[in-house]
Design a protein around this motif. Structure first.
Motif, PDB file in Angstrom:
ATOM      1  N   SER A  98     -73.414  49.748 -14.821  1.00  0.00           N
ATOM      2  CA  SER A  98     -73.785  48.371 -14.479  1.00  0.00           C
ATOM      3  C   SER A  98     -73.297  47.404 -15.547  1.00  0.00           C
ATOM      4  CB  SER A  98     -75.306  48.256 -14.312  1.00  0.00           C
ATOM      5  OG  SER A  98     -75.751  48.987 -13.187  1.00  0.00           O
ATOM      6  N   GLY A  99     -73.496  47.768 -16.811  1.00  0.00           N
ATOM      7  CA  GLY A  99     -73.014  46.925 -17.897  1.00  0.00           C
ATOM      8  C   GLY A  99     -71.502  46.843 -17.926  1.00  0.00           C
ATOM      9  N   SER A 103     -68.870  43.529 -17.714  1.00  0.00           N
ATOM     10  CA  SER A 103     -67.854  43.266 -18.743  1.00  0.00           C
ATOM     11  C   SER A 103     -66.440  43.218 -18.171  1.00  0.00           C
ATOM     12  CB  SER A 103     -67.937  44.330 -19.845  1.00  0.00           C
ATOM     13  OG  SER A 103     -67.465  45.590 -19.387  1.00  0.00           O
ATOM     14  N   LEU A 104     -66.213  43.822 -16.999  1.00  0.00           N
ATOM     15  CA  LEU A 104     -64.883  43.825 -16.407  1.00  0.00           C
ATOM     16  C   LEU A 104     -64.451  42.437 -15.934  1.00  0.00           C
ATOM     17  CD1 LEU A 104     -64.803  47.099 -14.255  1.00  0.00           C
ATOM     18  CD2 LEU A 104     -63.531  46.638 -16.348  1.00  0.00           C
ATOM     19  N   VAL A 105     -65.420  41.546 -15.732  1.00  0.00           N
ATOM     20  CA  VAL A 105     -65.112  40.220 -15.192  1.00  0.00           C
ATOM     21  C   VAL A 105     -64.064  39.502 -16.042  1.00  0.00           C
ATOM     22  CG1 VAL A 105     -66.056  37.934 -14.697  1.00  0.00           C
ATOM     23  CG2 VAL A 105     -67.343  39.988 -14.060  1.00  0.00           C
ATOM     24  N   ARG A 112     -57.562  47.409 -12.170  1.00  0.00           N
ATOM     25  CA  ARG A 112     -56.762  48.630 -12.319  1.00  0.00           C
ATOM     26  C   ARG A 112     -57.184  49.493 -13.512  1.00  0.00           C
ATOM     27  NH1 ARG A 112     -52.932  48.488  -8.561  1.00  0.00           N
ATOM     28  NH2 ARG A 112     -52.194  46.478  -7.786  1.00  0.00           N
ATOM     29  N   ILE A 113     -58.379  49.270 -14.020  1.00  0.00           N
ATOM     30  CA  ILE A 113     -58.866  50.081 -15.143  1.00  0.00           C
ATOM     31  C   ILE A 113     -59.039  51.533 -14.709  1.00  0.00           C
ATOM     32  CG2 ILE A 113     -60.724  50.396 -16.813  1.00  0.00           C
ATOM     33  CD1 ILE A 113     -58.989  47.913 -17.303  1.00  0.00           C
ATOM     34  N   SER A 135     -71.998  48.808  -2.885  1.00  0.00           N
ATOM     35  CA  SER A 135     -71.709  47.381  -2.920  1.00  0.00           C
ATOM     36  C   SER A 135     -70.197  47.229  -2.921  1.00  0.00           C
ATOM     37  CB  SER A 135     -72.312  46.726  -4.170  1.00  0.00           C
ATOM     38  OG  SER A 135     -71.494  46.986  -5.299  1.00  0.00           O
ATOM     39  N   LEU A 136     -69.735  45.998  -2.781  1.00  0.00           N
ATOM     40  CA  LEU A 136     -68.304  45.730  -2.823  1.00  0.00           C
ATOM     41  C   LEU A 136     -67.956  44.992  -4.110  1.00  0.00           C
ATOM     42  CD1 LEU A 136     -67.701  44.766   0.922  1.00  0.00           C
ATOM     43  CD2 LEU A 136     -67.283  46.955  -0.223  1.00  0.00           C
ATOM     44  N   GLY A 137     -68.560  45.435  -5.241  1.00  0.00           N
ATOM     45  CA  GLY A 137     -68.326  44.835  -6.537  1.00  0.00           C
ATOM     46  C   GLY A 137     -67.046  45.325  -7.185  1.00  0.00           C
ATOM     47  N   MET A 138     -66.904  45.007  -8.473  1.00  0.00           N
ATOM     48  CA  MET A 138     -65.661  45.280  -9.174  1.00  0.00           C
ATOM     49  C   MET A 138     -65.378  46.773  -9.311  1.00  0.00           C
ATOM     50  SD  MET A 138     -62.943  44.139 -10.380  1.00  0.00           S
ATOM     51  CE  MET A 138     -63.403  42.452 -10.003  1.00  0.00           C
ATOM     52  N   LEU A 139     -66.382  47.603  -9.453  1.00  0.00           N
ATOM     53  CA  LEU A 139     -66.149  49.042  -9.548  1.00  0.00           C
ATOM     54  C   LEU A 139     -65.611  49.596  -8.234  1.00  0.00           C
ATOM     55  CD1 LEU A 139     -69.265  50.218 -11.592  1.00  0.00           C
ATOM     56  CD2 LEU A 139     -66.885  50.134 -12.372  1.00  0.00           C
TER      57      LEU A 139
END
Length: 262
Positions: A98-99, A103-105, A112-113, A135-139
């Motif tokens: 979650s953290g 931080s990826l923002v 592409r991490i 969810s459809l978040g960054m991960l």
């Protein structure tokens, strides 16, 4: 064969997403393939299903690997990859994801991490399966940008089916902007109570709405208390209830996935 990377995604919870990753992965391993499972869900559900009752207490998880890529100080994958008694390797996940997602923002090339990490480890495996967060978040976007195919498990109920449209739109957007090779490997109907007309009506709705444009696995995964028990046992349905209807359904699904690769 080249490594096939598959994410299992649905932004709704309770769709048997984690159960599908576990049993498909072990089904592929039972065919002799080298398989890696990755828990990319902060809830750590796959990690629990693989035998860790308290995933948040674990050190050396997928978060450490991804943070190493993000901060340009990578760590050895060997310190994180673990082995399960049923023949698969896995990378655990927990609440620290979650953290990381927050931080990826502000991270360059943030979508592409995960892809950079997979490039390091892919050669050791025939299949890599990723359990994504609901969810459809960054991960989840990272996963979609990194894989060959996505499998969508959907519960045989009205609201989860309604959510399919948004997910399919997101997959299409990722295909256009980040990953032109991305395809939908199939919709898997799960938690089906075949005793009810409602479940059959929902299944028919999915086939009527999406069957002409997206592969739908011909077998559904039936609802079963025995299947729900495996998260507490740390083993697959093939080990827990090998002669049951859920094991038969996941075995047939495994055949379908292998058939698609031929």
């Amino acid at each position: 064969m080249r490594t096939r990377i598959i994410s299992v995604v649905n932004q709704k919870g309770g769709t048997a997403k984690t159960t599908t990753v576990l049993n498909l992965g072990i089904g592929l391993a039972n065919h002799g393939y080298r398989v890696l499972l990755i828990d990319l869900d902060p809830q750590g559900s796959l990690t629990v299903c693989l035998g860790h009752d308290f995933p948040d207490e674990l050190n050396n998880t997928i978060t450490d690997l991804l943070e190493g890529i993000k901060d340009e100080s990578p760590i050895s994958c060997e310190t994180v990859i673990r082995k399960h008694e049923e023949g698969v390797d896995y990378i655990p996940g927990n609440i620290t994801l979650s953290g990381l997602e927050v931080s990826l923002v502000n991270t360059m090339n943030r979508e592409r991490i995960l892809q950079q990490l997979l490039q390091q480890i892919a050669n050791g495996y025939d299949y890599i399966l990723i359990d994504c967060m609901p969810s459809l978040g960054m991960l989840t976007i990272n996963a979609l940008a990194s894989v060959d195919a996505v499998i969508i498990p959907v519960q045989a109920a009205y609201l989860p089916v309604k959510g399919l449209e948004q997910l399919i739109r997101t997959i299409g957007k990722v295909r256009r902007q980040l990953n032109k090779q991305l395809k939908i490997g199939g919709i898997l109907i799960t938690m089906v109570d075949n005793r009810t007309n409602y479940a059959r009506d929902i299944s028919d709705l999915i086939f009527d709405t999406y069957g002409n444009q997206i592969k739908i696995f011909p077998q559904s995964i039936p609802f079963s208390v025995r299947a729900a028990e495996i998260s507490a046992e740390g083993i697959s349905i093939f080990e827990h209830d090998p002669k049951g209807k859920v094991a038969a359904a996941y075995w047939q699904m495994t055949q379908e996935v292998l058939l698609d690769e031929r």
